[in-house]
Design an enzyme around this catalytic site. Structure first.
Site, PDB file in Angstrom:
ATOM      1  N   SER A  30     -27.626 -36.701   7.308  1.00  0.00           N
ATOM      2  CA  SER A  30     -27.264 -35.563   6.588  1.00  0.00           C
ATOM      3  C   SER A  30     -26.760 -34.561   7.306  1.00  0.00           C
ATOM      4  O   SER A  30     -25.538 -34.504   7.839  1.00  0.00           O
ATOM      5  CB  SER A  30     -28.656 -34.955   5.837  1.00  0.00           C
ATOM      6  OG  SER A  30     -28.337 -34.004   4.836  1.00  0.00           O
ATOM      7  N   LYS A  82     -32.591 -14.464 -12.810  1.00  0.00           N
ATOM      8  CA  LYS A  82     -33.052 -13.957 -11.554  1.00  0.00           C
ATOM      9  C   LYS A  82     -34.225 -14.721 -11.055  1.00  0.00           C
ATOM     10  O   LYS A  82     -34.348 -14.967  -9.765  1.00  0.00           O
ATOM     11  CB  LYS A  82     -33.305 -12.473 -11.636  1.00  0.00           C
ATOM     12  CG  LYS A  82     -33.851 -11.862 -10.421  1.00  0.00           C
ATOM     13  CD  LYS A  82     -32.419 -11.752  -9.324  1.00  0.00           C
ATOM     14  CE  LYS A  82     -32.933 -11.244  -8.045  1.00  0.00           C
ATOM     15  NZ  LYS A  82     -31.866 -11.517  -6.875  1.00  0.00           N
TER      16      LYS A  82
END
Length: 225
Positions: A30, A82
């Site tokens: 990764s 949000k």
């Protein structure tokens, strides 16, 4: 990902003036592979775990647990998204699409970085970029690693790439900075000043996933382990 991209760019800058060889340890997957990709050569152990070219985001859902203990949350926000991916409730369909879009975009950036670094066709890179891992030996077959070997082998590879005759001068980190095992000095900033042109031709990164954060600022001349 921002930190990884920064390191990736620094490795590219180093490669523009020096030979960069990556020595992969037990795990270089990764993010570990991300910063390895732009190197001139990648050397891995046969059992190295690498690859894992993908992006993941895990969001716990504590809604059921909180309801059992009678805890409720009140949210005041400026926009409907949000509190995206809040752990206090599940992820709705619209939110999932937004998050998936971000994950897909970052994944494409990862794929492009690997393709650029390894000089691999983007379609070929995409086929092996579904998050799967590879052993070091398997990684050679798919073009993610150049050869099998350990750190000593990587040092020899770097020496050959740099055109150094004989044994290369090995530089190691000290507790306070970076200092040569054989010669040289350590300056006040902890950056090793190479005593000869030959030594300065090598730049080897010893990649372990656990030291990614340490590499936000790379020493100028260093064998990193």
């Amino acid at each position: 990902m921002c930190l990884l991209r920064r390191i990736y760019n620094e490795v590219k800058k180093a490669r523009a003036v020096k030979k960069v060889v990556v020595s992969m340890g037990s795990v270089a997957a990764s993010g570990g592979y991300y910063i390895s990709a732009p190197a001139d050569r990648i050397v891995a152990n046969p059992g190295t775990i690498t690859g894992s070219i993908g992006v993941i985001m895990v969001v716990p859902n504590l809604k059921g647990l909180l309801e059992k203990v009678g805890i409720k949350t009140e949210v005041v926000k400026s926009g409907k998204n949000k509190d995206l991916a809040s752990v206090f409730r599940g992820i709705g369909d619209e939110e999932r699409q937004i998050i998936q879009g971000v994950m897909d975009d970052v994944h494409e950036q990862f794929i492009a970085a690997v393709a650029e670094g390894r000089k691999m066709e983007i379609d070929k890179t995409r086929k092996i970029s579904d998050g799967r891992i590879f052993s070091g030996r398997q990684a050679i077959g798919v073009g993610l690693v150049d050869e099998i070997g350990d750190l000593d082998d990587a040092v020899k590879v770097a020496g050959k790439l740099a055109g150094i005759d004989g044994e290369p001068v090995v530089v190691s980190k000290s507790e306070k900075g970076v200092i040569s095992k054989t010669s040289g000095r350590e300056d006040a900033r902890g950056t090793f000043s190479c005593p000869s042109r030959s030594a300065s031709e090598i730049y080897v990164l010893h990649v372990y996933a656990v030291v990614i954060a340490v590499w936000a600022r790379l020493p100028r001349w260093a064998f990193m382990g």
